[in-house]
Design a protein around this motif. Structure first.
Motif, PDB file in Angstrom:
ATOM      1  N   ARG A   1      52.820 -58.338  22.136  1.00 64.20           N
ATOM      2  CA  ARG A   1      52.899 -57.276  21.642  1.00 64.20           C
ATOM      3  C   ARG A   1      52.144 -56.011  21.960  1.00 64.20           C
ATOM      4  O   ARG A   1      52.684 -54.845  22.071  1.00 64.20           O
ATOM      5  CB  ARG A   1      53.527 -57.321  20.050  1.00 64.20           C
ATOM      6  N   HIS A   2      50.845 -56.348  21.754  1.00 64.73           N
ATOM      7  CA  HIS A   2      49.886 -55.552  21.820  1.00 64.73           C
ATOM      8  C   HIS A   2      49.374 -54.962  23.270  1.00 64.73           C
ATOM      9  O   HIS A   2      48.342 -54.237  23.476  1.00 64.73           O
ATOM     10  CB  HIS A   2      48.673 -55.713  20.937  1.00 64.73           C
ATOM     11  N   GLY A   3      49.995 -55.963  24.291  1.00 65.57           N
ATOM     12  CA  GLY A   3      49.605 -55.577  25.679  1.00 65.57           C
ATOM     13  C   GLY A   3      48.234 -55.948  26.119  1.00 65.57           C
ATOM     14  O   GLY A   3      47.579 -55.362  26.780  1.00 65.57           O
ATOM     15  N   GLU A   4      47.541 -56.977  25.364  1.00 58.67           N
ATOM     16  CA  GLU A   4      46.344 -57.471  25.541  1.00 58.67           C
ATOM     17  C   GLU A   4      46.255 -58.337  26.804  1.00 58.67           C
ATOM     18  O   GLU A   4      45.272 -59.120  27.087  1.00 58.67           O
ATOM     19  CB  GLU A   4      45.686 -58.207  24.371  1.00 58.67           C
ATOM     20  N   PHE A   5      47.444 -58.373  27.740  1.00 54.91           N
ATOM     21  CA  PHE A   5      47.369 -59.426  28.530  1.00 54.91           C
ATOM     22  C   PHE A   5      47.053 -58.813  29.984  1.00 54.91           C
ATOM     23  O   PHE A   5      47.659 -57.782  30.479  1.00 54.91           O
ATOM     24  CB  PHE A   5      48.737 -59.994  28.861  1.00 54.91           C
ATOM     25  N   GLY A   6      45.921 -59.562  30.596  1.00 59.56           N
ATOM     26  CA  GLY A   6      45.802 -59.015  32.100  1.00 59.56           C
ATOM     27  C   GLY A   6      46.079 -60.198  32.949  1.00 59.56           C
ATOM     28  O   GLY A   6      46.633 -61.211  32.420  1.00 59.56           O
ATOM     29  N   PRO A   7      45.351 -60.182  34.226  1.00 57.72           N
ATOM     30  CA  PRO A   7      45.696 -61.051  35.125  1.00 57.72           C
ATOM     31  C   PRO A   7      45.487 -62.360  34.902  1.00 57.72           C
ATOM     32  O   PRO A   7      46.127 -63.495  34.956  1.00 57.72           O
ATOM     33  CB  PRO A   7      45.177 -60.582  36.496  1.00 57.72           C
ATOM     34  N   ALA A   8      44.061 -62.703  34.076  1.00 58.16           N
ATOM     35  CA  ALA A   8      43.868 -63.795  33.682  1.00 58.16           C
ATOM     36  C   ALA A   8      44.604 -64.569  32.771  1.00 58.16           C
ATOM     37  O   ALA A   8      44.728 -65.535  32.492  1.00 58.16           O
ATOM     38  CB  ALA A   8      42.249 -63.828  33.274  1.00 58.16           C
ATOM     39  N   GLU A   9      45.102 -63.762  31.652  1.00 59.56           N
ATOM     40  CA  GLU A   9      45.677 -64.316  30.638  1.00 59.56           C
ATOM     41  C   GLU A   9      47.094 -64.604  31.209  1.00 59.56           C
ATOM     42  O   GLU A   9      47.707 -65.595  30.558  1.00 59.56           O
ATOM     43  CB  GLU A   9      45.822 -63.099  29.498  1.00 59.56           C
ATOM     44  N   TRP A  10      47.823 -63.570  31.940  1.00 61.88           N
ATOM     45  CA  TRP A  10      49.110 -64.217  32.518  1.00 61.88           C
ATOM     46  C   TRP A  10      48.865 -65.556  33.211  1.00 61.88           C
ATOM     47  O   TRP A  10      49.825 -66.287  33.322  1.00 61.88           O
ATOM     48  CB  TRP A  10      49.688 -63.009  33.572  1.00 61.88           C
ATOM     49  N   ARG A  11      47.834 -65.728  33.962  1.00 62.99           N
ATOM     50  CA  ARG A  11      47.570 -66.681  34.731  1.00 62.99           C
ATOM     51  C   ARG A  11      47.350 -68.061  33.632  1.00 62.99           C
ATOM     52  O   ARG A  11      47.991 -69.313  34.082  1.00 62.99           O
ATOM     53  CB  ARG A  11      46.367 -67.024  35.607  1.00 62.99           C
ATOM     54  N   GLY A  12      46.849 -67.861  32.744  1.00 59.41           N
ATOM     55  CA  GLY A  12      46.648 -68.875  31.620  1.00 59.41           C
ATOM     56  C   GLY A  12      47.882 -69.218  31.250  1.00 59.41           C
ATOM     57  O   GLY A  12      48.157 -70.385  30.982  1.00 59.41           O
ATOM     58  N   LEU A  13      48.614 -68.447  30.866  1.00 57.51           N
ATOM     59  CA  LEU A  13      50.189 -68.739  30.171  1.00 57.51           C
ATOM     60  C   LEU A  13      50.814 -69.549  31.225  1.00 57.51           C
ATOM     61  O   LEU A  13      51.765 -70.239  30.804  1.00 57.51           O
ATOM     62  CB  LEU A  13      50.789 -67.383  29.858  1.00 57.51           C
ATOM     63  N   TYR A  14      50.973 -69.054  32.416  1.00 57.11           N
ATOM     64  CA  TYR A  14      51.768 -69.862  33.524  1.00 57.11           C
ATOM     65  C   TYR A  14      51.159 -71.263  33.447  1.00 57.11           C
ATOM     66  O   TYR A  14      51.912 -72.171  33.770  1.00 57.11           O
ATOM     67  CB  TYR A  14      51.686 -69.110  34.929  1.00 57.11           C
ATOM     68  N   GLU A  15      49.881 -71.491  33.449  1.00 54.38           N
ATOM     69  CA  GLU A  15      49.332 -72.942  33.524  1.00 54.38           C
ATOM     70  C   GLU A  15      49.601 -73.657  32.319  1.00 54.38           C
ATOM     71  O   GLU A  15      49.897 -74.851  32.539  1.00 54.38           O
ATOM     72  CB  GLU A  15      47.808 -72.811  33.708  1.00 54.38           C
ATOM     73  N   ALA A  16      49.709 -72.919  31.033  1.00 60.76           N
ATOM     74  CA  ALA A  16      50.169 -73.507  29.980  1.00 60.76           C
ATOM     75  C   ALA A  16      51.506 -74.179  29.973  1.00 60.76           C
ATOM     76  O   ALA A  16      51.896 -75.151  29.497  1.00 60.76           O
ATOM     77  CB  ALA A  16      49.883 -72.668  28.757  1.00 60.76           C
ATOM     78  N   VAL A  17      52.371 -73.337  30.724  1.00 64.08           N
ATOM     79  CA  VAL A  17      53.710 -73.694  30.717  1.00 64.08           C
ATOM     80  C   VAL A  17      54.102 -74.777  31.779  1.00 64.08           C
ATOM     81  O   VAL A  17      54.730 -75.539  31.832  1.00 64.08           O
ATOM     82  CB  VAL A  17      54.732 -72.493  30.897  1.00 64.08           C
ATOM     83  N   PHE A  18      53.509 -74.351  33.039  1.00 61.51           N
ATOM     84  CA  PHE A  18      53.982 -75.306  34.191  1.00 61.51           C
ATOM     85  C   PHE A  18      53.403 -76.410  34.884  1.00 61.51           C
ATOM     86  O   PHE A  18      53.688 -77.081  35.552  1.00 61.51           O
ATOM     87  CB  PHE A  18      54.262 -74.144  35.585  1.00 61.51           C
ATOM     88  N   GLU A  19      51.840 -76.260  34.604  1.00 63.35           N
ATOM     89  CA  GLU A  19      50.953 -77.194  35.069  1.00 63.35           C
ATOM     90  C   GLU A  19      50.970 -78.484  34.349  1.00 63.35           C
ATOM     91  O   GLU A  19      50.041 -78.876  33.746  1.00 63.35           O
ATOM     92  CB  GLU A  19      49.714 -76.865  35.046  1.00 63.35           C
ATOM     93  N   TRP A  20      52.043 -79.197  34.383  1.00 62.17           N
ATOM     94  CA  TRP A  20      52.346 -80.454  33.918  1.00 62.17           C
ATOM     95  C   TRP A  20      52.470 -81.951  34.890  1.00 62.17           C
ATOM     96  O   TRP A  20      52.630 -82.888  34.451  1.00 62.17           O
ATOM     97  CB  TRP A  20      53.404 -80.641  32.825  1.00 62.17           C
ATOM     98  N   PRO A  21      52.411 -81.752  36.099  1.00 63.36           N
ATOM     99  CA  PRO A  21      52.233 -80.552  36.687  1.00 63.36           C
ATOM    100  C   PRO A  21      53.420 -79.815  37.189  1.00 63.36           C
ATOM    101  O   PRO A  21      54.691 -80.000  36.308  1.00 63.36           O
ATOM    102  CB  PRO A  21      52.172 -81.281  38.304  1.00 63.36           C
ATOM    103  N   VAL A  22      53.422 -79.055  38.045  1.00 65.58           N
ATOM    104  CA  VAL A  22      54.830 -78.018  38.184  1.00 65.58           C
ATOM    105  C   VAL A  22      56.068 -78.620  38.117  1.00 65.58           C
ATOM    106  O   VAL A  22      56.945 -78.415  37.785  1.00 65.58           O
ATOM    107  CB  VAL A  22      54.645 -76.955  39.372  1.00 65.58           C
ATOM    108  N   SER A  23      56.139 -79.691  39.287  1.00 67.86           N
ATOM    109  CA  SER A  23      57.245 -80.503  39.443  1.00 67.86           C
ATOM    110  C   SER A  23      57.928 -80.996  37.949  1.00 67.86           C
ATOM    111  O   SER A  23      59.018 -81.266  37.728  1.00 67.86           O
ATOM    112  CB  SER A  23      57.025 -81.577  40.279  1.00 67.86           C
ATOM    113  N   HIS A  24      57.037 -81.576  37.248  1.00 72.56           N
ATOM    114  CA  HIS A  24      57.443 -82.120  36.054  1.00 72.56           C
ATOM    115  C   HIS A  24      57.998 -80.776  35.134  1.00 72.56           C
ATOM    116  O   HIS A  24      58.864 -81.213  34.340  1.00 72.56           O
ATOM    117  CB  HIS A  24      56.047 -82.751  35.090  1.00 72.56           C
ATOM    118  N   ALA A  25      57.439 -79.716  35.116  1.00 70.21           N
ATOM    119  CA  ALA A  25      57.763 -78.551  34.207  1.00 70.21           C
ATOM    120  C   ALA A  25      59.399 -78.305  34.687  1.00 70.21           C
ATOM    121  O   ALA A  25      60.278 -77.981  34.127  1.00 70.21           O
ATOM    122  CB  ALA A  25      56.834 -77.580  34.420  1.00 70.21           C
ATOM    123  N   LEU A  26      59.601 -78.214  35.846  1.00 68.58           N
ATOM    124  CA  LEU A  26      60.681 -77.797  36.488  1.00 68.58           C
ATOM    125  C   LEU A  26      61.705 -78.876  36.048  1.00 68.58           C
ATOM    126  O   LEU A  26      63.055 -78.486  35.661  1.00 68.58           O
ATOM    127  CB  LEU A  26      60.603 -77.682  38.030  1.00 68.58           C
TER     128      LEU A  26
END
Length: 714
Positions: free
Chosen positions: A368-393
């Protein structure tokens, strides 16, 4: 001789807990249940019995192996007699499936055997991975309980007010060794519970064998799950797995008709599900909404419980069972602090962790407060999809597919709908959970959100099996299936070991077990032998011997596992020095982060850590000081050393520390601040204290023979 005695005590305690759990499983499971359901309930209740036994002994102040035997052996003897007299062990022997179905599933079965061997090696010989949280409160709480002989609050960190069922189970595994050598076995136990949950639901949904093992295969080869399973307390895996078991208990009615009254079966099923769901909430408080969803599913899926009187009885029974296994911590906090959720301030309950503090640590606040930069978005992506990616999908795709079947074609049962809705509820709540984006050190911690998603992915794995149920016969030939399966075996067994320790052993052992399993299924001479074994009346008698052998092996290899932990995950210089300190030393530590208290205990819990404030005085528990102006209230991981008021005179610091009985003070550099030292380091330098040992980033100060104000302090 001592090691042999420890092995005997370890085996005896666990056999007693398993016997009690097996008797409860036979009594609580619906009559005519699948053998896989009884095995699943037995393992889940084993965890519950072990943790509650540890809790009871700890509350009484007798947390020792001898008292555990006194507590459990009489009950275990009664449970064993009950199992023998009712011939209940036969209920744990599954019926042999059709051989053609087994052969069709042979690639997946063989692969599961190889992966299972990798897990077994990793969690019995690969050591314990001690994370920062493990050293600060997961493992340190267990060590404190064992050393003091009772389960009580510590002053080391605010996390001692958390619900700690996972730490109780780890403490059970630490007895009688007084080390973390056998703790990794908990990862194997929770993996086995999920395996049996998958098999139980597969039998209930009448899935072919190759489909029942799909969720297990995804579980075993997920690097994210494997990474979480070798932490000291596997709460991020254990809590979702125990809740899955509660859902499964409510789903499976009976495999064959029974003469038991319908209401009695429903109430027993509710009580059992409440025990498991409550234990899950006792591991992680954020499981509470899902436990409520589990209760709603149990009531709405049983027509006998939908009427108001029966629903009220069911609610009281479920709540009582859940409070029995998960309510201790909330009741204790309520009595001591006036708030069951201390240190959080929620509703009418006050606490140092204010609503503003909670909001600022959430993912929703950061987005909400826009504190996300490239590193934070990358961390969010890794949190959601690196299970690995095939498992997440795969998992998320299964959830989406179920949504279309449930709401467009209206073709799904109560459990499928409940798992889907629970997953959506949990996904919606994650961004609003404290610490979902920021830790208590003020740094972004988005990548840590991956452990919050475990329930969602496990639901997706199980829902995938349900989505595959129309494939009674796969749309490919047996020959193609075997070739694809063997290719998957080679790929997985050669790629997965790069993510774990003992790579060569994992590769060779995994390939060997895969080959053995594949040959056993496919080689014709084995068929009559396997059929004869499954018809043998003595099969159930071999179960206790097999369980005893596994427990004896785990206890025997405990020293190897301990050595692997030391070699891989302990900072060598400082903790080698700690091991050389005189036994029974009282140690204190100053650093800018929450100190790694667990390391101060020593490998045999031979030392006594002491928490000091910035001026050397002992720190009272958080609930006794959070309203005092002179102390920081919640984010006190730094031992209050950054306060301007906590800069005493050097002699005052030493005097206070010696009055607290401290023998050695350890100061460490503040690594994320360009290797600066805490202020106490410079104060101690001015006193001329002798240095017991030092390196470039740590100093051990010796207070044992110090003179203060002309008086000898020894």
């Amino acid at each position: 001789m001592v090691e042999l005695l420890n092995i005997l005590l370890f085996v005896t305690r666990n056999l007693a807990a398993l016997a009690i759990a097996a008797a409860l499983a036979v009594w609580l499971c619906p009559r005519g249940s699948f053998a896989s359901l009884r095995w699943m309930v037995t393992l889940a209740l084993y965890v519950v019995v072990a943790a509650l036994s540890t809790l009871l002994l700890g509350v009484l102040g007798h947390l020792r192996t001898g008292y555990a035997l006194v507590l459990l052996l009489p009950t275990a003897a009664i449970a064993g007699y009950y199992l023998y007299r009712t011939a209940s062990l036969k209920l744990f022997v599954p019926q042999a499936p059709a051989w053609d179905e087994i052969r069709r599933a042979s690639p997946l079965l063989a692969l599961t055997a190889g992966l299972g061997f990798i897990w077994f090696v990793k969690y019995t010989l690969g050591g314990t991975f001690l994370t920062f949280d493990d050293k600060t409160y997961h493992a340190s709480n267990a060590a404190y309980w064992l050393l003091s002989g009772k389960v009580s609050l510590t002053s080391f960190s605010y996390q001692s007010y958390y619900s700690l069922n996972g730490e109780l189970f780890s403490t059970w595994l630490m007895m009688p060794f007084f080390t973390d050598a056998a703790v990794p076995v908990s990862g194997l136990v929770f993996a086995a519970i999920f395996l049996l949950t998958s098999l139980t639901l597969g039998e209930h949904w009448r899935l072919p064998p190759w489909v029942r093992y799909v969720p297990v295969f995804l579980y075993l080869c997920s690097t994210e799950i494997m990474g979480q399973s070798d932490w000291f307390s596997d709460i991020d895996i254990g809590a979702p797995v125990m809740l899955m078991a509660a859902f499964a208990v409510g789903t499976v009615r009976q495999a064959v008709p029974s003469q038991e009254p319908a209401n009695a079966a429903s109430y027993r099923r509710l009580a059992l599900a409440g025990l498991l769901a409550g234990f899950s909430v006792g591991m992680k408080v954020n499981m509470a909404p899902l436990a409520a969803a589990c209760f709603l599913y149990l009531v709405l899926s049983d027509a006998r419980l939908r009427r108001l009187p029966q629903a009220l009885i069911a609610g009281m029974l479920f709540t009582f069972s859940a409070m029995l296994t998960g309510g201790f911590y909330y009741l204790r906090n309520w009595i001591l602090t006036g708030s069951p959720l201390f240190p959080a301030a929620i509703g009418p309950f006050e606490g140092p962790f204010s609503l503003v503090d909670q909001a600022e640590t959430t993912l929703f606040y950061s987005l909400r407060h826009g504190e996300f930069g490239p590193a934070e978005w990358r961390g969010l992506y890794e949190a959601v999809f690196e299970w690995p990616v095939s498992h997440a999908l795969i998992a998320l795709g299964a959830i989406v597919f179920v949504a279309t079947r449930c709401w467009i074609r209206r073709d799904c049962n109560a459990l499928v709908r409940s798992l889907f809705l629970s997953s959506l509820l949990y996904i919606a709540l994650i961004p609003m959970q404290p610490f979902s984006a920021r830790g208590d050190d003020g740094l972004f911690y988005v990548e840590g959100s991956s452990r919050y998603l475990t329930f969602v992915y496990l639901s997706g794995f199980l829902l995938l099996a349900w989505c595959l149920r129309p494939w009674k016969n796969p749309p490919f030939s047996d020959r193609l299936a075997k070739r694809l399966g063997l290719l998957a075996v080679l790929l997985v067994l050669f790629v997965l070991p790069f993510f774990i320790e003992r790579k060569s052993m994992a590769v060779v052992g995994g390939l060997t077990m895969t080959a053995v399993a594949f040959a056993f299924i496919e080689w014709p001479p084995w068929r009559p032998l396997a059929s004869r074994f499954q018809r043998w009346n003595g099969t159930h008698a071999a179960l206790p011997l097999g369980v005893t052998g596994v427990l004896a092996y785990v206890a025997a290899v405990a020293p190897i596992n301990l050595t692997a932990t030391d070699e891989t995950h302990i900072s060598r210089w400082l903790y080698d020095e700690i091991e050389r300190l005189p036994e029974g030393s009282r140690l204190a530590m100053y650093m800018d982060l929450r100190p790694e208290i667990y390391s101060l205990y020593g490998r045999r819990l031979q030392h006594q850590p002491v928490r000091l404030l910035g001026d050397g005085r002992p720190s009272p528990p958080l609930h006794e000081r959070h309203n005092r102006d002179e102390y920081r209230s919640f984010f006190d991981y730094s031992y209050d050393i950054r306060q301007a008021a906590a800069k005493p005179e050097p002699e005052e610091l030493i005097r206070n520390a010696r009055e607290a009985g401290v023998d050695f003070i350890i100061t460490l550099t503040i690594t994320h601040r360009e290797r600066d030292w805490p202020i106490q380091h410079y104060l101690l330098q001015q006193t001329g204290l002798p240095i017991y040992g030092q390196s470039e980033d740590a100093v051990i100060w010796d207070l044992r023979d110090m003179v203060v104000d002309g008086k000898h302090t020894k």
